[in-house]
Motif scaffolding. Structure first.
Motif, short mmCIF file in Angstrom:
data_model
loop_
_atom_site.label_atom_id
_atom_site.label_comp_id
_atom_site.label_asym_id
_atom_site.label_seq_id
_atom_site.Cartn_x
_atom_site.Cartn_y
_atom_site.Cartn_z
N SER B 187 49.92 38.09 31.39
CA SER B 187 50.60 37.12 32.27
C SER B 187 51.16 37.84 33.49
O SER B 187 51.06 37.35 34.62
N ALA B 191 50.07 37.24 37.35
CA ALA B 191 51.10 36.87 38.34
C ALA B 191 51.08 37.84 39.52
O ALA B 191 51.13 37.43 40.69
N GLY B 195 48.49 34.79 40.72
CA GLY B 195 48.57 33.61 39.85
C GLY B 195 47.21 33.19 39.30
O GLY B 195 46.17 33.69 39.71
N ALA B 196 47.28 32.24 38.36
CA ALA B 196 46.08 31.84 37.61
C ALA B 196 45.02 31.18 38.50
O ALA B 196 43.83 31.25 38.20
N GLN B 197 45.44 30.54 39.59
CA GLN B 197 44.47 29.89 40.49
C GLN B 197 43.59 30.93 41.20
O GLN B 197 42.43 30.68 41.47
#
Lengths: 166, 225
Positions: B187, B191, B195-197
């Motif tokens: 995670s 970050a 980020g995940a996008q």
């Protein structure tokens, strides 16, 4: 030793790589000189050509520098062969002596970091420098002949123009 | 000269010309539409394996540590329904001393793969956590500095060394990947990378050619999407 950069990866794959830069072993926290050493090697690989590639002995050279990679007898924790890299300057005229001094430097470095180099690889290394000498001599000859031909052509044009009263 | 020999000679000439034209056409297509990859990661994560597979279609018979970098040639190839066009790249050392080379490779890349040992992170290896945290600290800075951000992938390798992965059926593999993404260190890495996008996490194994193909297919399906 003082002419070369010698570089080997640690066998445990987690300790810092071993660097000897012109006769001095670099400490783990000397990140600036470590990165400079890596950049010198990379520059030759990116801009030079592969001169020799036999049984894991690789020689790459640009106009003035070489990078030699030679396998050691040891393997790392993942079972991979662990080569040693040597970077330095070369001069076609002194390339016989260069092969001998690279061999000495590699031997000292290998012993210092607990590695063993095989006699057959030393032999291939000497052949690689002979190949480099031949290729460099040929390149220099072609370059000299080319420049000479251009100079002659230029003189001929100047002479021809002078004859015509320009 | 008998007619069959002339016909045979013409056929050979035509096939040679066609081969040259195809090769030249592929070079042009790669130059115009090809993607430049940067394959980054610590030592022993599988960078050379992946680069070799992408540039030659095979996996190395004998493994050696990558000390000096190696040039990897451009290649156009097909993997199932994907037409992949890859520009020349460099296989670089995984030592921290090579960060400047990593940056140079990153700055020229359209797609950046950051490889890490998924099995070691799952096992809670603190040294690996510390190393990947340090790597991503550098990479996130380079990503932010680029005016046009490259596609960025975190690829977890060596999953075949994790017993849970081996016992997970293909229909449950999504749950396995979700569980991996929820690891605090993963995670944190995602970050850091925007980020995940912006950061895709992909897991797999490169133990065999088939495993490598499956992983590469999984990755490139997302690269071309």
């Amino acid at each position: 030793m003082e002419k070369f950069i010698l570089w080997a990866q640690a066998l445990d794959n987690s300790s810092p790589d071993h660097f000897d830069v012109r006769g001095k072993m670099l400490s783990a926290d000397d990140s600036v000189r470590r990165q400079e050493a890596v950049s010198s090697v990379s520059s030759v690989i990116k801009n030079g050509t592969r001169v020799y590639d036999v049984s894991g002995v690789l020689l790459t050279a640009d106009d003035r520098h070489f990078v030699l990679e030679i396998p050691s007898a040891q393997r790392d924790l993942s079972g991979r062969t662990a080569p040693i890299v040597c970077y330095g300057e070369y001069d076609v005229v002194e390339s016989d002596a260069l092969g001998a001094s690279v061999a000495v430097a590699l031997d000292v470095f290998a012993k210092r970091i607990g590695r063993t180099l095989q006699p057959e690889h030393f032999k291939l290394m000497r052949i690689s420098f002979e190949t480099l000498k031949k290729k460099s001599s040929m390149t220099k000859l072609v370059r000299t002949v080319g420049i000479g031909a251009l100079a002659l052509a230029f003189l001929a044009i100047v002479y021809w123009l002078a004859q015509r009263g320009w | 000269m008998p007619i069959p020999i002339i016909i045979a000679a013409i056929s050979v000439l035509i096939s040679v010309a066609a081969t040259i034209a195809t090769a030249a056409w592929d070079d042009i297509v790669i130059a115009l539409k090809g993607k430049r990859l940067a394959v980054l990661g610590a030592r022993g994560v599988g960078k050379t394996h992946l680069v070799k597979f992408l540039t030659t279609g095979s996996i190395p018979a004998e493994y050696k540590q990558t000390v000096a970098p190696e040039k990897a040639s451009a290649r156009r190839f097909y993997l199932k329904d994907l037409d992949l066009k890859l520009k020349e790249t460099l296989d670089v050392s995984g030592d921290k001393a090579a960060y400047a080379e990593w940056k140079e490779l990153h700055d020229e890349a359209d797609v950046v793969f950051y490889l890490l040992r998924a099995d070691r992170l799952i096992a809670g290896d603190c040294d690996v956590e510390s190393r990947v945290r340090n790597d991503l600290r550098h990479i996130s800075g380079w990503l932010e500095a680029r005016s046009s951000r490259p596609r960025f992938f975190i690829i977890g390798t060596h999953c075949d060394l994790d017993a849970e992965f081996l016992s997970t059926s293909s229909d449950k593999i999504g749950d396995y990947v979700d569980k991996f993404r929820r690891l605090p260190i993963v995670s944190e890495l995602v970050a850091r990378a925007g980020g995940a996008q912006q950061t895709k996490v992909i897991l797999g194994s490169m133990k065999t050619v088939q495993d490598t193909e499956a992983l590469v297919y999984q990755v490139f399906t997302q690269v071309v999407s």
